[in-house]
Design a protein around this motif. Structure first.
Motif, PDB file in Angstrom:
ATOM      1  N   ARG B  95      -6.953   3.388  -4.853  1.00  9.03           N
ATOM      2  CA  ARG B  95      -7.216   2.103  -5.498  1.00  9.03           C
ATOM      3  C   ARG B  95      -6.166   1.759  -6.556  1.00  9.03           C
ATOM      4  NH1 ARG B  95     -13.395   1.788  -7.083  1.00  9.03           N
ATOM      5  NH2 ARG B  95     -12.833   3.909  -7.549  1.00  9.03           N
ATOM      6  N   GLU B  96      -5.739   2.755  -7.286  1.00  9.11           N
ATOM      7  CA  GLU B  96      -4.790   2.496  -8.367  1.00  9.11           C
ATOM      8  C   GLU B  96      -3.413   2.092  -7.868  1.00  9.11           C
ATOM      9  OE1 GLU B  96      -4.643   5.834 -11.014  1.00  9.11           O
ATOM     10  OE2 GLU B  96      -6.845   5.813 -11.124  1.00  9.11           O
ATOM     11  N   SER B  97      -2.937   2.791  -6.851  1.00 11.41           N
ATOM     12  CA  SER B  97      -1.544   2.567  -6.446  1.00 11.41           C
ATOM     13  C   SER B  97      -1.388   1.475  -5.383  1.00 11.41           C
ATOM     14  CB  SER B  97      -0.953   3.874  -5.903  1.00 11.41           C
ATOM     15  OG  SER B  97      -1.713   4.321  -4.805  1.00 11.41           O
ATOM     16  N   ARG B  98      -2.490   1.126  -4.741  1.00 13.81           N
ATOM     17  CA  ARG B  98      -2.387   0.254  -3.576  1.00 13.81           C
ATOM     18  C   ARG B  98      -1.652  -1.062  -3.863  1.00 13.81           C
ATOM     19  NH1 ARG B  98      -7.746   0.301  -1.437  1.00 13.81           N
ATOM     20  NH2 ARG B  98      -7.272   2.347  -0.620  1.00 13.81           N
ATOM     21  N   SER B  99      -2.000  -1.695  -4.959  1.00  6.89           N
ATOM     22  CA  SER B  99      -1.394  -3.012  -5.213  1.00  6.89           C
ATOM     23  C   SER B  99       0.100  -2.894  -5.538  1.00  6.89           C
ATOM     24  CB  SER B  99      -2.132  -3.735  -6.333  1.00  6.89           C
ATOM     25  OG  SER B  99      -2.015  -2.987  -7.520  1.00  6.89           O
ATOM     26  N   VAL B 115      -4.574   0.821   7.154  1.00  9.17           N
ATOM     27  CA  VAL B 115      -5.032   1.157   5.809  1.00  9.17           C
ATOM     28  C   VAL B 115      -6.275   2.030   5.908  1.00  9.17           C
ATOM     29  CG1 VAL B 115      -5.743   0.249   3.566  1.00  9.17           C
ATOM     30  CG2 VAL B 115      -4.258  -1.103   5.025  1.00  9.17           C
ATOM     31  N   SER B 116      -6.326   3.055   5.072  1.00 11.99           N
ATOM     32  CA  SER B 116      -7.546   3.837   4.947  1.00 11.99           C
ATOM     33  C   SER B 116      -7.792   4.048   3.462  1.00 11.99           C
ATOM     34  CB  SER B 116      -7.415   5.171   5.674  1.00 11.99           C
ATOM     35  OG  SER B 116      -6.522   5.988   4.957  1.00 11.99           O
ATOM     36  N   ALA B 117      -8.836   4.789   3.145  1.00  9.29           N
ATOM     37  CA  ALA B 117      -9.194   4.941   1.740  1.00  9.29           C
ATOM     38  C   ALA B 117      -8.096   5.631   0.933  1.00  9.29           C
ATOM     39  CB  ALA B 117     -10.501   5.713   1.623  1.00  9.29           C
ATOM     40  N   ARG B 118      -7.398   6.544   1.582  1.00 15.35           N
ATOM     41  CA  ARG B 118      -6.431   7.321   0.807  1.00 15.35           C
ATOM     42  C   ARG B 118      -4.973   7.163   1.263  1.00 15.35           C
ATOM     43  NH1 ARG B 118      -8.228  13.084   1.085  1.00 15.35           N
ATOM     44  NH2 ARG B 118      -9.395  12.383   2.894  1.00 15.35           N
ATOM     45  N   SER B 119      -4.771   6.359   2.296  1.00 11.66           N
ATOM     46  CA  SER B 119      -3.382   6.214   2.754  1.00 11.66           C
ATOM     47  C   SER B 119      -3.177   4.877   3.452  1.00 11.66           C
ATOM     48  CB  SER B 119      -3.034   7.334   3.727  1.00 11.66           C
ATOM     49  OG  SER B 119      -3.703   7.117   4.948  1.00 11.66           O
ATOM     50  N   MET B 120      -1.929   4.549   3.668  1.00 20.74           N
ATOM     51  CA  MET B 120      -1.627   3.418   4.537  1.00 20.74           C
ATOM     52  C   MET B 120      -0.345   3.704   5.307  1.00 20.74           C
ATOM     53  SD  MET B 120      -0.402   0.459   1.928  1.00 20.74           S
ATOM     54  CE  MET B 120      -1.605   0.363   0.670  1.00 20.74           C
ATOM     55  N   ILE B 121      -0.211   3.008   6.464  1.00 20.46           N
ATOM     56  CA  ILE B 121       1.038   3.136   7.235  1.00 20.46           C
ATOM     57  C   ILE B 121       1.807   1.844   7.063  1.00 20.46           C
ATOM     58  CG2 ILE B 121       2.085   3.441   9.505  1.00 20.46           C
ATOM     59  CD1 ILE B 121      -0.393   4.981  10.352  1.00 20.46           C
ATOM     60  N   ARG B 139       8.524   7.177  -2.442  1.00 16.99           N
ATOM     61  CA  ARG B 139       8.377   8.617  -2.648  1.00 16.99           C
ATOM     62  C   ARG B 139       7.448   8.943  -3.822  1.00 16.99           C
ATOM     63  NH1 ARG B 139      13.540  10.793  -0.473  1.00 16.99           N
ATOM     64  NH2 ARG B 139      12.377  11.021   1.462  1.00 16.99           N
ATOM     65  N   GLN B 140       7.507   8.136  -4.888  1.00 17.78           N
ATOM     66  CA  GLN B 140       6.692   8.386  -6.076  1.00 17.78           C
ATOM     67  C   GLN B 140       5.186   8.397  -5.761  1.00 17.78           C
ATOM     68  OE1 GLN B 140       6.708   4.859  -8.745  1.00 17.78           O
ATOM     69  NE2 GLN B 140       7.948   3.870  -7.173  1.00 17.78           N
ATOM     70  N   PHE B 141       4.784   7.703  -4.687  1.00 17.51           N
ATOM     71  CA  PHE B 141       3.356   7.648  -4.345  1.00 17.51           C
ATOM     72  C   PHE B 141       2.940   8.814  -3.456  1.00 17.51           C
ATOM     73  CE2 PHE B 141       5.027   3.333  -4.838  1.00 17.51           C
ATOM     74  CZ  PHE B 141       4.316   2.939  -5.965  1.00 17.51           C
ATOM     75  N   GLY B 142       3.926   9.468  -2.874  1.00 16.96           N
ATOM     76  CA  GLY B 142       3.631  10.590  -1.986  1.00 16.96           C
ATOM     77  C   GLY B 142       3.708  10.193  -0.514  1.00 16.96           C
ATOM     78  N   ILE B 143       4.799  10.558   0.125  1.00 19.05           N
ATOM     79  CA  ILE B 143       4.947  10.267   1.554  1.00 19.05           C
ATOM     80  C   ILE B 143       4.305  11.395   2.347  1.00 19.05           C
ATOM     81  CG2 ILE B 143       6.617  10.019   3.460  1.00 19.05           C
ATOM     82  CD1 ILE B 143       8.443   8.577   1.468  1.00 19.05           C
ATOM     83  N   LYS B 144       3.324  11.058   3.169  1.00 23.95           N
ATOM     84  CA  LYS B 144       2.634  12.083   3.958  1.00 23.95           C
ATOM     85  C   LYS B 144       3.304  12.313   5.306  1.00 23.95           C
ATOM     86  CE  LYS B 144      -2.071  11.408   3.553  1.00 23.95           C
ATOM     87  NZ  LYS B 144      -2.722  12.227   2.503  1.00 23.95           N
ATOM     88  N   GLU B 145       3.929  11.269   5.835  1.00 24.82           N
ATOM     89  CA  GLU B 145       4.554  11.393   7.154  1.00 24.82           C
ATOM     90  C   GLU B 145       5.596  10.293   7.299  1.00 24.82           C
ATOM     91  OE1 GLU B 145       1.472  11.698  10.068  1.00 24.82           O
ATOM     92  OE2 GLU B 145       2.894  11.805  11.729  1.00 24.82           O
ATOM     93  N   LEU B 146       6.681  10.604   7.988  1.00 24.24           N
ATOM     94  CA  LEU B 146       7.747   9.605   8.145  1.00 24.24           C
ATOM     95  C   LEU B 146       8.305   9.693   9.567  1.00 24.24           C
ATOM     96  CD1 LEU B 146       9.880   7.596   6.893  1.00 24.24           C
ATOM     97  CD2 LEU B 146      11.190   9.598   6.223  1.00 24.24           C
TER      98      LEU B 146
END
Lengths: 599, 163
Positions: B95-99, B115-121, B139-146
């Motif tokens: 919620r905090e970083s999404r916008s 979009v999901s609760a904890r990530s987006m593509i 990168r600052q938000f945390g890249i889970k997959e690229l």
């Protein structure tokens, strides 16, 4: 191949005409490509193909190891200029061809290798005798095919032969699954359609003019000739050009015979074991005209100091060779014969001058030679005698000292009569290659100049020569060691002869020959050499000549690896200590095996 | 120095292996390789980025041209061609970083495609530099997959590279 074959070229259409099996389609394709002999060995998946061969009039030479088949096809191709064909079964049969295919690839030999493959539905399932031979041979073929349908057989065979023999020649492999040879198909002979294959042929006129101008302006030109001249049959044009402008000619191992070595303009071979005068001439030249040669490391020595003052003109049919190893000032992409014809028209005759005199002086001061001996047979002496007694013979070689002496001391005059494994350096090549050459040119004497190390690598083909009545001759320069490596150990590894002394472990070559039904002869003294050669030449059977030669003899001169060509060394034939050391090892061994007194 | 080459090949099995095999055997360095169909189903187009000087580029082109299944090889001059790459980036987003992420997406004209609760593509298209910059910012938000497609490229203007 009889009834029911439609002859018209009806494209890809599959009508309702009479059908033949895939195996019959293979044989009909070979016939249309003018194949008169194939070298092979059958196996499970090849049963349908071999059944069709049995019923055809195609000559099949049964080998005793598939590597022999590949080298025979290679030797046949080099001696005749035609495409050589070898056949092996799936799995181990196919992998046994690999060395032979790599050898043909490195020396640009036109060859079609046919391998059996497991049924298409088993491919990828690790079936019995399955190997991914198209994958394995990807980097060592000009192109390869895995056939998946009988209807593609004729198209693929037609393409394979075309690709193998055109442009820069090379081996093409066709992998033939068993079911593809069984399936029935209507015979068609489709037109070639290869949108990605355009071999260069005609040299660019502008580049020819530039090259001719450079040749005219040069004061110290050298023509450097490789195998490309041989494959283009451009040796007559080469002769005309060299003699018209009085330019000296040096050849690579692959180019040997393209220019007659008894001609005053001949410099012989260049490079690591080339003549001193060829190497000096290259280093002093102001223009190198390279034709169908690829600036191999054994030729150039240290590449950054190769011909430092020379303008480089490079004629090659393969554009990728131009600029690959050296910077080229005037590239000419095209067939050697076509380019040389163009050059001949553009150049004016040039008289011989100071450059020719300088070369004459080098030749006089630094001839190839060796110290004759009355007691020990010198290997060079054997070659000289072979040359004297069989000057028109086709010479094949193994690899190592025997090969270099054969290149140096036989006077070569015909490009199709010196057959040697240059690029890959395959020990065991010369003997099967000799059998292939003899099949292609039965009217010629064919002599394999061998070492005791290399001959054993494919000596099983003695059976092939005897059974098929192919009367090749083998001259084993028996020095009881892996001579070239031993030479390097002597020079660069403080005489630590690690794994190079064979004496104790080699068989009696005379008995070996006799065991196969061939003739075995031996010479242990220089006085016996001539008689042995004469007997061999007058025998209409395969002969192995065992020449017990001085084990300490070295190939000279020599440019050490990584040195500049002008740093070529004259190697004293050997020190007394060396010969006695080696002779002792060798004599002990011989005594043990033959019950004879040493060398 | 990086060079981009367009290669038109026959659309047959094993062709990619031949190309990849050639690069490894001749010690040419592939930076990226992308492949896809062309307008003509018989041919595929590869875009290959190689690292090396002019001599290496020349050898790459000549060696590729020798392959029987290769129809055409053409080096693309950067100034006279356009290039694009697509990347899918799965980034951590709560919620905090999404916008904040959505703002960056807008600036880069990228798209949020899941979009999901904890990530987006996020899907982004552009030249290599733009994609690099975008990835760097996320990168600052945390890249889970690229997943990046590798570059495709085309000459500007009417000139074409076709079979």
């Amino acid at each position: 191949m009889s009834q029911g074959i439609t002859r018209e070229s009806s494209g890809k259409g599959q009508g309702s005409g009479p059908k033949i099996t895939g195996a019959q389609a293979v044989l009909e394709s070979l016939k249309r490509e003018g194949v008169d002999v194939v070298f092979g060995l059958p196996g499970g998946v090849l049963l349908p193909l071999y059944d069709a061969i049995y019923q055809s009039d195609l000559r099949h030479i049964l080998v005793r190891h598939e590597q022999g088949a590949a080298h025979m096809a290679d030797g046949y191709a080099r001696a005749t200029g035609k495409v050589g064909v070898c056949i092996a079964t799936s799995g181990p049969g196919a992998t046994n061809l690999v060395t032979g295919i790599a050898n043909a690839y490195m020396d640009s030999v036109p060859m079609v290798a046919i391998t059996g493959q497991v049924n298409t539905w088993l491919i990828g399932k690790d079936a019995f005798q399955e190997a991914d031979i198209t994958g394995i041979t990807l980097p060592i073929t000009k192109h390869n095919y895995l056939l998946r349908s009988a209807k593609d057989i004729t198209r693929v065979f037609r393409e394979a032969f075309y690709i193998a023999r055109t442009g820069r020649p090379g081996p093409v492999l066709i992998d033939l699954p068993r079911d593809v040879t069984v399936d029935e198909v209507e015979f068609t002979w489709p037109e070639l359609d290869l949108p990605g294959y355009h071999p260069s042929f005609k040299a660019h006129e502008m580049q020819i003019k530039k090259a001719a101008k450079a040749l005219m302006e040069a004061e110290r030109p050298v023509i450097y000739v490789g195998g490309g001249v041989r494959y283009a049959s451009a040796h007559k044009e080469l002769y005309d050009l060299a003699t018209k402008i009085n330019a000296p000619v040096t050849t690579t191992l692959m180019g040997i015979g393209c220019f007659p070595e008894d001609h005053p303009l001949s410099l012989g071979m260049l490079g690591m074991h080339g003549t001193k005068y060829a190497n000096y001439a290259i280093q002093e030249s102001d223009l190198i005209l390279a034709i169908g040669a690829r600036f191999d490391d054994r030729v150039t020595g240290k590449i950054s100091s190769f011909a430092p003052r020379a303008k480089m003109v490079h004629i090659d049919v393969d554009p990728a060779e131009v600029g690959k190893n050296v910077r080229v000032d005037i590239p000419v992409v095209g067939d050697a014969k076509n380019a040389l014809q163009g050059l001949l028209k553009e150049v004016m005759p040039k008289a011989s001058g100071a450059w020719n005199e300088k070369i004459e002086a080098w030749k006089k001061d630094h001839p190839l030679g060796y110290i004759p001996d009355l007691n020990l047979i010198k290997p060079q002496y054997v070659i000289e005698k072979l040359c004297q007694l069989a000057p028109d013979a086709i010479i094949t070689t193994e690899v190592g000292q025997n090969q270099m002496w054969a290149a140096q001391f036989f006077v070569h005059k015909d490009p199709q009569k010196f057959i040697s494994s240059g690029g890959l350096g395959t020990m065991g090549y010369g003997f099967p290659a000799a059998i292939g050459a003899k099949m292609g040119r039965p009217e010629c004497d064919v002599i394999d100049i061998a070492g005791d190390g290399s001959f054993l690598m494919n000596s099983q083909e003695l059976a092939t020569a005897v059974v098929n009545d192919i009367p090749v001759k083998v001259a084993v320069l028996n020095n009881g060691c892996l001579g070239m490596v031993r030479q390097w150990q002597e020079l660069f590894f403080e005489k630590r002869y690690s794994a190079t002394i064979l004496g104790r472990t080699s068989p009696d070559f005379v008995k070996l020959a006799e065991a196969y039904g061939a003739v075995g002869l031996r010479a242990t003294k220089p006085s016996e050499v001539e008689g042995v050669i004469q007997t061999a030449l007058s025998t209409d059977r395969p002969v192995v000549m065992d020449f017990i030669v001085n084990p300490a003899e070295k190939v000279s001169p020599m440019v050490p690896a990584g040195a500049t060509l002008s740093e070529i060394l004259e190697l004293q034939w050997c020190e007394e200590a060396d010969i006695s050391h080696l002779a002792k090892i060798y004599a002990d061994a011989r005594k043990e095996i033959l019950g004879q007194e040493g060398i | 120095m990086k060079h981009t080459i367009a290669v038109i090949v026959e659309n047959k099995s094993g062709v990619l292996t031949r190309i990849a095999g050639l690069f490894s055997r001749r010690s040419f360095n592939i930076e990226s390789l992308s492949v896809g169909a062309t307008d003509n189903p018989d041919y595929a187009r590869m875009t290959i980025t190689v690292e090396g000087d002019r001599d290496v580029l020349e050898q790459v082109i000549k060696q590729l041209s020798k392959l029987i299944n290769v129809i055409r090889v053409s080096a693309l001059e950067p100034a006279e061609s356009v290039e694009r790459e697509l990347a899918l980036i799965k980034v951590s987003a709560d919620r905090e970083s999404r916008s904040e992420i959505m703002q960056i997406v807008k600036i880069f004209r990228a798209k949020i495609i899941d979009v999901s609760a904890r990530s987006m593509i996020i899907e982004v298209t552009g030249d290599e530099e733009k994609v690099d910059a975008f990835v760097q910012l996320l990168r600052q938000f945390g890249i889970k997959e690229l997943a990046r497609t590798g570059k495709v490229s085309m000459t500007r203007g009417a000139r074409t590279i076709k079979a």
